[in-house]
Design a protein around this motif. Structure first.
Motif, PDB file in Angstrom:
ATOM      1  N   ALA A 121       0.834  -1.200   0.000  1.00 18.82           N
ATOM      2  CA  ALA A 121       0.000   0.000   0.000  1.00 18.82           C
ATOM      3  C   ALA A 121       0.870   1.252   0.000  1.00 18.82           C
ATOM      4  CB  ALA A 121      -0.909  -0.014   1.222  1.00 18.82           C
ATOM      5  N   LEU A 122       0.527   2.214  -0.856  1.00 13.00           N
ATOM      6  CA  LEU A 122       1.200   3.507  -0.934  1.00 13.00           C
ATOM      7  C   LEU A 122       0.151   4.600  -0.959  1.00 13.00           C
ATOM      8  CD1 LEU A 122       3.923   2.813  -3.677  1.00 13.00           C
ATOM      9  CD2 LEU A 122       4.245   2.808  -1.201  1.00 13.00           C
ATOM     10  N   ASN A 125      -8.835   4.249  -2.522  1.00 14.25           N
ATOM     11  CA  ASN A 125      -9.097   2.915  -3.059  1.00 14.25           C
ATOM     12  C   ASN A 125      -7.756   2.190  -3.200  1.00 14.25           C
ATOM     13  OD1 ASN A 125      -9.859   0.611  -4.379  1.00 14.25           O
ATOM     14  ND2 ASN A 125     -10.840   1.612  -6.107  1.00 14.25           N
ATOM     15  N   PRO A 126      -7.422   1.247  -2.286  1.00 11.52           N
ATOM     16  CA  PRO A 126      -6.099   0.611  -2.359  1.00 11.52           C
ATOM     17  C   PRO A 126      -5.909  -0.245  -3.605  1.00 11.52           C
ATOM     18  CG  PRO A 126      -7.491  -0.487  -0.720  1.00 11.52           C
ATOM     19  CD  PRO A 126      -8.232   0.734  -1.176  1.00 11.52           C
ATOM     20  N   LYS A 153     -19.828  -1.752  -7.582  1.00 13.60           N
ATOM     21  CA  LYS A 153     -20.555  -0.869  -6.670  1.00 13.60           C
ATOM     22  C   LYS A 153     -20.025  -0.987  -5.248  1.00 13.60           C
ATOM     23  CE  LYS A 153     -25.020   0.246  -8.669  1.00 13.60           C
ATOM     24  NZ  LYS A 153     -26.461   0.376  -8.383  1.00 13.60           N
ATOM     25  N   ARG A 154     -19.643  -2.194  -4.836  1.00 15.13           N
ATOM     26  CA  ARG A 154     -19.067  -2.400  -3.507  1.00 15.13           C
ATOM     27  C   ARG A 154     -17.578  -2.663  -3.656  1.00 15.13           C
ATOM     28  NH1 ARG A 154     -23.143  -3.999   0.349  1.00 15.13           N
ATOM     29  NH2 ARG A 154     -21.543  -5.053   1.584  1.00 15.13           N
ATOM     30  N   PHE A 155     -16.766  -1.953  -2.910  1.00 10.92           N
ATOM     31  CA  PHE A 155     -15.319  -2.133  -2.991  1.00 10.92           C
ATOM     32  C   PHE A 155     -14.689  -1.713  -1.663  1.00 10.92           C
ATOM     33  CE2 PHE A 155     -16.334   2.105  -4.427  1.00 10.92           C
ATOM     34  CZ  PHE A 155     -15.357   2.926  -3.872  1.00 10.92           C
ATOM     35  N   TYR A 156     -13.500  -2.205  -1.408  1.00 15.67           N
ATOM     36  CA  TYR A 156     -12.785  -1.929  -0.168  1.00 15.67           C
ATOM     37  C   TYR A 156     -12.144  -0.542  -0.267  1.00 15.67           C
ATOM     38  CZ  TYR A 156      -9.773  -2.760   3.871  1.00 15.67           C
ATOM     39  OH  TYR A 156      -9.158  -2.686   5.089  1.00 15.67           O
ATOM     40  N   CYS A 157     -12.210   0.232   0.843  1.00 20.57           N
ATOM     41  CA  CYS A 157     -11.637   1.578   0.827  1.00 20.57           C
ATOM     42  C   CYS A 157     -11.154   1.949   2.230  1.00 20.57           C
ATOM     43  CB  CYS A 157     -12.666   2.597   0.322  1.00 20.57           C
ATOM     44  SG  CYS A 157     -14.171   2.654   1.307  1.00 20.57           S
ATOM     45  N   ASN A 158     -10.294   2.982   2.280  1.00 19.71           N
ATOM     46  CA  ASN A 158      -9.759   3.527   3.524  1.00 19.71           C
ATOM     47  C   ASN A 158     -10.285   4.952   3.702  1.00 19.71           C
ATOM     48  OD1 ASN A 158      -8.294   1.166   3.671  1.00 19.71           O
ATOM     49  ND2 ASN A 158      -6.478   2.066   2.723  1.00 19.71           N
TER      50      ASN A 158
END
Length: 393
Positions: free
Chosen positions: A252-253, A337-338, A378-383
């Motif tokens: 991750a950056l 969005n990684p 529509k659904r996704f992993y995020c920080n």
């Protein structure tokens, strides 16, 4: 009268021998326009391809000559070749071997019948040629050989070649008298003469500083759409080397992150915090500043989870708006969005309640926010990163 009788008997014997040669149970030879025509009797598991490999010809030539007849045990198949009829081939009856494995021809080529445990390297060494030359002459596509296969080989057998190295006359070596060496005097003990001098600490430190100066310092600032792989490729490094250089545990950056490429960061002096005054909070003259720092949004909240974008009549899909469970309205969040390493900022305009579409999510966003993050689903992993506030009075 006796002459005619003898001639008739001799002709009959020739016809019988020719008929016997043609009808051999395994291999026979016929003359077809001056070329050898091999007569083969089909055995178990024979195919046009295996027969062609055995006699080093093309399968389509055998099929065309025999009208693609159906192969079964005992069927006679004739194999056309380009070998002149006058030379020796594998024309031995079943269970017999040819008298000689190699026969010279008028074309300057040696005809060799492949024996057991022979390969192209052995034949090339035996006849003083190369593997590629043997393959070229015989139109071979592989190095695999079959026992009984006939090969045309350029060159002569090794035993036929004459030695070309001239015999040198024996010469008596002249022995030079050894010079007497004068011993070198030294005060170093014999047991320490061949030991490498030990490096002193000062020398080691000087060598380390020299090596550090030789390696040029280089730092990289992460830009948008850059990944660990792209940065490592740019600087001709591996991903593991880049991660070890910067003590990274994952890939991750974030935009603006500093990465060390070469050299070392200067050593920073140890930080010595000033002694805290026991009555620091009470010493502040302005009463309104005596509240905790979190009251003014100085603390930071980081969240990770699933985000979803929806089309809602109350949310303008062209604006950067989000809904959150706990963040106050008006909070500006940084969303990353990684998967695409893309980040954007959006404003909290309300809270959402859990339903079928927002189950197990931490944030709801508009289509504009999802497009800015490069979301494919529509659904996704995020920080999430935003300033928290303590509303306690």
């Amino acid at each position: 009268m006796h002459k005619y009788y003898i001639v008739s008997v001799f002709a009959l014997l020739l016809n019988l021998s020719a008929a016997h040669a043609i009808t051999r149970d395994s291999i026979g030879v016929e003359n077809h326009n001056g070329k050898k025509l091999i007569v083969h009797q089909v055995v178990a598991k024979d195919t046009y391809y295996s027969i062609a490999r055995r006699y080093n010809v093309l399968p389509k030539d055998i099929m065309a000559f025999n009208d693609s007849k159906f192969l079964q045990i005992g069927v006679i198949v004739k194999v056309p070749t380009n070998i002149p009829f006058g030379t020796q081939t594998v024309g031995a009856a079943k269970g017999t071997q040819p008298a000689t494995a190699a026969t010279s021809t008028e074309t300057g080529l040696t005809e060799h019948v492949v024996q057991k445990k022979e390969n192209l390297n052995m034949l090339a060494e035996k006849y003083g040629t190369t593997v590629n030359e043997i393959k070229r002459v015989n139109n071979l596509r592989t190095i695999n050989l079959q026992i009984g296969q006939v090969l045309q080989i350029p060159g002569r057998a090794a035993e036929e070649q004459q030695p070309t190295t001239p015999v040198q006359s024996a010469q008596v070596p002249v022995v030079q008298p050894k010079k007497q060496e004068t011993p070198v005097k030294t005060d170093i003990p014999a047991e320490n003469r061949y030991k490498k001098p030990e490096e002193t600490p000062a020398r080691k430190e000087q060598q380390a500083s020299t090596n550090a100066k030789q390696e040029e310092f280089l730092e990289h600032t992460v830009a948008s759409n850059e990944t660990i792989y792209s940065i490592a490729t740019t600087y001709k490094m591996t991903m593991d080397q880049l991660k070890a250089k910067n003590n990274l545990t994952d890939n991750a950056l974030h935009v603006g992150q500093k990465l060390l490429i070469r050299g070392q960061y200067p050593v920073k002096s140890a930080y010595a915090p000033a002694a805290a005054h026991p009555d620091t909070l009470n010493s502040i003259k302005e009463p309104t500043l005596r509240h905790p720092a979190s009251r003014y949004g100085l603390n930071q909240v980081d969240e990770k989870g699933t985000g979803v974008w929806i089309a809602d009549a109350d949310l303008d899909p062209s604006k950067m708006l989000v809904l959150h469970r706990t963040a106050p309205i008006g909070t500006v969040m940084k969303i990353t969005n990684p998967m695409t390493n893309r980040s954007t900022f959006a404003k909290v305009v309300g809270k959402f309640t859990e339903n079928e579409s927002t189950k197990d999510v931490i944030i709801v966003m508009t289509k504009a926010v999802a497009d800015a993050l490069g979301a494919l689903d529509k659904r996704f992993y995020c920080n999430l990163t935003y300033g928290g506030q303590d509303n306690e009075q």
